[in-house]
Design an enzyme around this catalytic site. Sequence first.
Site, PDB file in Angstrom:
ATOM      1  N   TYR A 124       0.842  -1.183   0.000  1.00  0.00           N
ATOM      2  CA  TYR A 124       0.000   0.000   0.000  1.00  0.00           C
ATOM      3  C   TYR A 124       0.883   1.240   0.000  1.00  0.00           C
ATOM      4  O   TYR A 124       1.755   1.388   0.859  1.00  0.00           O
ATOM      5  CB  TYR A 124      -0.910   0.019   1.237  1.00  0.00           C
ATOM      6  CG  TYR A 124      -1.929   1.126   1.133  1.00  0.00           C
ATOM      7  CD1 TYR A 124      -3.188   0.873   0.604  1.00  0.00           C
ATOM      8  CD2 TYR A 124      -1.628   2.437   1.515  1.00  0.00           C
ATOM      9  CE1 TYR A 124      -4.118   1.880   0.453  1.00  0.00           C
ATOM     10  CE2 TYR A 124      -2.543   3.448   1.365  1.00  0.00           C
ATOM     11  CZ  TYR A 124      -3.791   3.173   0.834  1.00  0.00           C
ATOM     12  OH  TYR A 124      -4.710   4.180   0.677  1.00  0.00           O
ATOM     13  N   GLN A 186     -10.687  -0.051   1.159  1.00  0.00           N
ATOM     14  CA  GLN A 186     -11.097  -0.891   0.023  1.00  0.00           C
ATOM     15  C   GLN A 186      -9.886  -1.554  -0.645  1.00  0.00           C
ATOM     16  O   GLN A 186      -9.980  -2.709  -1.102  1.00  0.00           O
ATOM     17  CB  GLN A 186     -11.946  -0.106  -0.984  1.00  0.00           C
ATOM     18  CG  GLN A 186     -11.311   1.119  -1.610  1.00  0.00           C
ATOM     19  CD  GLN A 186     -11.489   2.388  -0.765  1.00  0.00           C
ATOM     20  OE1 GLN A 186     -11.703   2.327   0.453  1.00  0.00           O
ATOM     21  NE2 GLN A 186     -11.391   3.547  -1.403  1.00  0.00           N
ATOM     22  N   ASN A 209      -3.284   5.787   6.126  1.00  0.00           N
ATOM     23  CA  ASN A 209      -3.996   6.586   7.131  1.00  0.00           C
ATOM     24  C   ASN A 209      -4.757   5.688   8.110  1.00  0.00           C
ATOM     25  O   ASN A 209      -4.601   4.465   8.105  1.00  0.00           O
ATOM     26  CB  ASN A 209      -4.944   7.585   6.438  1.00  0.00           C
ATOM     27  CG  ASN A 209      -6.037   6.872   5.646  1.00  0.00           C
ATOM     28  OD1 ASN A 209      -6.299   5.683   5.834  1.00  0.00           O
ATOM     29  ND2 ASN A 209      -6.675   7.602   4.747  1.00  0.00           N
ATOM     30  N   SER A 232       4.747   8.730  13.886  1.00  0.00           N
ATOM     31  CA  SER A 232       6.177   8.554  13.704  1.00  0.00           C
ATOM     32  C   SER A 232       6.942   9.319  14.792  1.00  0.00           C
ATOM     33  O   SER A 232       6.467  10.338  15.266  1.00  0.00           O
ATOM     34  CB  SER A 232       6.500   9.119  12.321  1.00  0.00           C
ATOM     35  OG  SER A 232       7.773   8.811  11.916  1.00  0.00           O
ATOM     36  N   GLN A 254      11.642  15.372  11.635  1.00  0.00           N
ATOM     37  CA  GLN A 254      10.602  14.451  12.073  1.00  0.00           C
ATOM     38  C   GLN A 254       9.270  15.188  12.224  1.00  0.00           C
ATOM     39  O   GLN A 254       8.213  14.695  11.814  1.00  0.00           O
ATOM     40  CB  GLN A 254      11.011  13.827  13.417  1.00  0.00           C
ATOM     41  CG  GLN A 254      10.046  12.785  13.931  1.00  0.00           C
ATOM     42  CD  GLN A 254       9.907  11.644  12.955  1.00  0.00           C
ATOM     43  OE1 GLN A 254      10.847  11.266  12.271  1.00  0.00           O
ATOM     44  NE2 GLN A 254       8.708  11.095  12.838  1.00  0.00           N
ATOM     45  N   HIS A 257       6.562  15.713   9.385  1.00  0.00           N
ATOM     46  CA  HIS A 257       5.747  14.619   8.822  1.00  0.00           C
ATOM     47  C   HIS A 257       4.256  14.895   8.994  1.00  0.00           C
ATOM     48  O   HIS A 257       3.493  14.901   8.042  1.00  0.00           O
ATOM     49  CB  HIS A 257       6.105  13.273   9.458  1.00  0.00           C
ATOM     50  CG  HIS A 257       7.248  12.602   8.782  1.00  0.00           C
ATOM     51  ND1 HIS A 257       7.192  12.173   7.489  1.00  0.00           N
ATOM     52  CD2 HIS A 257       8.495  12.292   9.221  1.00  0.00           C
ATOM     53  CE1 HIS A 257       8.344  11.621   7.150  1.00  0.00           C
ATOM     54  NE2 HIS A 257       9.158  11.697   8.176  1.00  0.00           N
ATOM     55  N   GLU A 322      11.039   4.881  17.271  1.00  0.00           N
ATOM     56  CA  GLU A 322      11.181   4.426  15.891  1.00  0.00           C
ATOM     57  C   GLU A 322      12.587   4.774  15.388  1.00  0.00           C
ATOM     58  O   GLU A 322      13.290   3.927  14.854  1.00  0.00           O
ATOM     59  CB  GLU A 322      10.112   5.137  15.058  1.00  0.00           C
ATOM     60  CG  GLU A 322      10.058   4.723  13.620  1.00  0.00           C
ATOM     61  CD  GLU A 322       9.102   5.600  12.817  1.00  0.00           C
ATOM     62  OE1 GLU A 322       8.606   6.619  13.357  1.00  0.00           O
ATOM     63  OE2 GLU A 322       8.856   5.271  11.637  1.00  0.00           O
ATOM     64  N   HIS A 323      12.965   6.069  15.541  1.00  0.00           N
ATOM     65  CA  HIS A 323      14.306   6.521  15.163  1.00  0.00           C
ATOM     66  C   HIS A 323      15.032   6.990  16.419  1.00  0.00           C
ATOM     67  O   HIS A 323      14.493   7.790  17.174  1.00  0.00           O
ATOM     68  CB  HIS A 323      14.248   7.720  14.204  1.00  0.00           C
ATOM     69  CG  HIS A 323      13.381   7.502  13.005  1.00  0.00           C
ATOM     70  ND1 HIS A 323      12.053   7.865  12.982  1.00  0.00           N
ATOM     71  CD2 HIS A 323      13.642   6.980  11.789  1.00  0.00           C
ATOM     72  CE1 HIS A 323      11.542   7.576  11.792  1.00  0.00           C
ATOM     73  NE2 HIS A 323      12.467   7.032  11.046  1.00  0.00           N
ATOM     74  N   ASP A 356      16.085   7.602   5.985  1.00  0.00           N
ATOM     75  CA  ASP A 356      14.772   7.634   5.325  1.00  0.00           C
ATOM     76  C   ASP A 356      14.880   7.355   3.832  1.00  0.00           C
ATOM     77  O   ASP A 356      13.997   6.750   3.233  1.00  0.00           O
ATOM     78  CB  ASP A 356      14.123   9.015   5.492  1.00  0.00           C
ATOM     79  CG  ASP A 356      13.642   9.268   6.899  1.00  0.00           C
ATOM     80  OD1 ASP A 356      13.540   8.293   7.666  1.00  0.00           O
ATOM     81  OD2 ASP A 356      13.370  10.441   7.238  1.00  0.00           O
ATOM     82  N   GLU A 410      -0.805 -36.585  28.407  1.00  0.00           N
ATOM     83  CA  GLU A 410      -1.739 -35.548  27.948  1.00  0.00           C
ATOM     84  C   GLU A 410      -3.102 -36.144  27.573  1.00  0.00           C
ATOM     85  O   GLU A 410      -3.981 -35.429  27.083  1.00  0.00           O
ATOM     86  CB  GLU A 410      -1.129 -34.777  26.766  1.00  0.00           C
ATOM     87  CG  GLU A 410       0.107 -33.988  27.180  1.00  0.00           C
ATOM     88  CD  GLU A 410       0.613 -32.995  26.134  1.00  0.00           C
ATOM     89  OE1 GLU A 410       0.047 -32.935  25.035  1.00  0.00           O
ATOM     90  OE2 GLU A 410       1.581 -32.264  26.456  1.00  0.00           O
ATOM     91  N   HIS A 415      -2.607 -40.429  19.611  1.00  0.00           N
ATOM     92  CA  HIS A 415      -1.220 -40.068  19.305  1.00  0.00           C
ATOM     93  C   HIS A 415      -0.312 -41.259  19.617  1.00  0.00           C
ATOM     94  O   HIS A 415       0.572 -41.600  18.833  1.00  0.00           O
ATOM     95  CB  HIS A 415      -0.778 -38.854  20.131  1.00  0.00           C
ATOM     96  CG  HIS A 415      -1.273 -37.536  19.596  1.00  0.00           C
ATOM     97  ND1 HIS A 415      -2.596 -37.230  19.464  1.00  0.00           N
ATOM     98  CD2 HIS A 415      -0.595 -36.440  19.151  1.00  0.00           C
ATOM     99  CE1 HIS A 415      -2.721 -35.993  18.963  1.00  0.00           C
ATOM    100  NE2 HIS A 415      -1.517 -35.491  18.765  1.00  0.00           N
TER     101      HIS A 415
END
Lengths: 430, 430
Positions: A124, A186, A209, A232, A254, A257, A322-323, A356, A410, A415
């Site tokens: 995506y 979708q 999103n 982020s 940063q 963003h 994250e960073h 990045d 068990e 088995h």
Amino acid sequence: MKVITTKEFLNNFANQSPSEDTDRKIDQIVLEIIQQVRHSGDKALYEYTEKFDEVQLDQLAVTEEEFREADKQVSDSFRQALREAQQNIAEFHQNQMEKSWFVNKAPGVMLGQKVTPLEKVGVYIPGGKAAYPSSVLMNVIPARLAGVETVVITTPPQPDGSINPHVLVAAKEAGVDKVYKVGGAQAVAALAYGTETIPKTAKIVGPGNAFVARAKKWVYGDVAIDMIAGPSEICILADDTASPAYIAADLLSQAEHDEDARAICVTTSKSMADQVISEVRQQAAKLERKEIIDQSIEQHGSIILATNKEEAIHVVNTIAPEHLELMMENPQEELQYIKNAGAIFLGAYAPEPLGDYFAGPNHTLPTSGTAAFASPLGVYDFIKKSSIIQYSREALMQAASPIQTLAETEGLTAHSNAIQVRKDDSDAKA
Amino acid sequence: MKVITTKEFLNNFANQSPSEDTDRKIDQIVLEIIQQVRHSGDKALYEYTEKFDEVQLDQLAVTEEEFREADKQVSDSFRQALREAQQNIAEFHQNQMEKSWFVNKAPGVMLGQKVTPLEKVGVYIPGGKAAYPSSVLMNVIPARLAGVETVVITTPPQPDGSINPHVLVAAKEAGVDKVYKVGGAQAVAALAYGTETIPKTAKIVGPGNAFVARAKKWVYGDVAIDMIAGPSEICILADDTASPAYIAADLLSQAEHDEDARAICVTTSKSMADQVISEVRQQAAKLERKEIIDQSIEQHGSIILATNKEEAIHVVNTIAPEHLELMMENPQEELQYIKNAGAIFLGAYAPEPLGDYFAGPNHTLPTSGTAAFASPLGVYDFIKKSSIIQYSREALMQAASPIQTLAETEGLTAHSNAIQVRKDDSDAKA
């Protein structure tokens, strides 16, 4: 940008409540979309694209003609930069390739692990205001290296029905099989369950999103997903030797963003904190995306003042950023104390944008503290393993007694029977 | 047990609809439980344990005294079998250990990947009618090998407030830190968010009923989970050389798990199909768990008659079975065609129970077709990776132009600024 103490930070952090049950409204919409796509296939995709993207499409797949057109629209310097980045990304990710292995554990006993690429993968790529050719590279290259047969992209069309040319050129360069003009929940539903045009894939990766993120959460289990990305963040751990100007520039990169981005600096130096704040103010004033930056810094920017280095490192590991930039005298030495971070940038000349776009490691990283348990996107995301077991009759007979003991403990007597049938088989004893 | 053609199977399969939106009732209960545990902590755990397990507990953690008591209650043969299994499991999983790595890509450029174990892991072990010491080993050993600091178990107490002694002995042998007497969605919530007694963990693994599975789906994202396990299945691909008695015994060993278990044989031989059906009938009649087996075989058992080997293999890859047995003349040769399977058992003497208990590979495997994208539980589930990037000033200056080109293409000018600030810094140029 506010300065807070470690104690204030930790108190705040403990009281932060994960968003888990606040997304009911989005969920309702997303579940309806998923159901429609599963039920009506392409027809639903055309309808939602008309509704949400305000475009009436003739066909979902980008044509060869459109790819050629895109190719004419991008600059040579872009193409050159893209190819350099592509090579670095491929080179780095080649180190992640995994091989099948086999061991002969004992006479008649062969055990192993077979590595197989996923067959089909969907990527995506967000559309709308911005275009992200770098995300195309970061998601497609490791899938291709893993040996995935079919890699397709879905991305929402622009108001005129086209896709950003930089995205298309990146898709072509990275070797994507198809690009489909569909976005939102979708697109996720189509990649999870398939339609007449879009293939059902084994895994869906890539940023998106809130609707995309919730749709990924809902289809998770029927297909694999990379992660549910949150806002982020960057965390810069700075000692006295750091440059306040560099720290400020990286925090701002940063912050641009989006309004939810978090820019945090952790330091033991009060004067460093003051200098960073002053630099942030000066540099922000000159930046194009000043409005977003101001909001992000105002709401989520902070400098955490720790009383010593151990405390500072504890804060970093608690954030699990994250960073993480280590702007310190001996960053390689500090690395041993870092437990939780998506990507770690060492020293003054490894600013986040280097990672990045260009250096090679993936920019799809665990956000919002999930670096405590998750990894950057990698080749390992596009393969799966199968265990292999082969025993000779003799080896199985030697193992029969413990297997039967455990099975019977068990209460799983069928088995045990599977072993017994082989023990009792006098024909085979020859 | 019915015989169907490949075509019938594939038609059926395409029309199977994943269960995604049928679990609303369970979800309501599960979400309420999660909220209560997040809000009231231990208090909620005691209350739910009283409500669901009908036990009033004094404390949640199993005491040392209880461990000692359990130790007296298990047989020497059990302990001996457990230790042999434990050694095999540890030996196999040692092959999965991953190391951090670093490369000097160019002068002044160091890239790498740091491997760090998860800090705390929670293992869910089902209770109720059966006890699963083997699941304790399979979940705990790879976590321990990975270097996880704290491994805890949650498992529902028996009506008298005790935990099955075999489970406790396995927990002790495998080196678990704590065992808590709590089950169901409340246990998952406790491991995800923490209570006064139970630590918040980074990942929750282990099998469980529908409430446990849905709770894992809901907390996913706030913590990591291993997978959402569905019904268990076996698929046996058999040629003319296979033993119908062995096939039947192995199908039945799968069928005894529960009424939803799926036992499938794929073959090109009509006479093999007939013989397997006859053997299933004969062996089932003598087995203890006959009632469960009859239901499972009746509802979900089938023999798929393929017209040739290629078709048979296509069926197997479409099913993507949790367990696959290749009862064929040259099973190692066929391995190359198998794309999707959790564990692959080669030949006549690798029955599924060998893998369930003893051989070494993990018995926590992707179920319900998820082997198309998921792997067996392994050491790799208990580590995460961080990317490492270090550049010298010179190396960054060489990379400046493509980074800035890409950043500006994406409209992220503060990203470009982070490079520019370093370019403009005349002090650093020395």
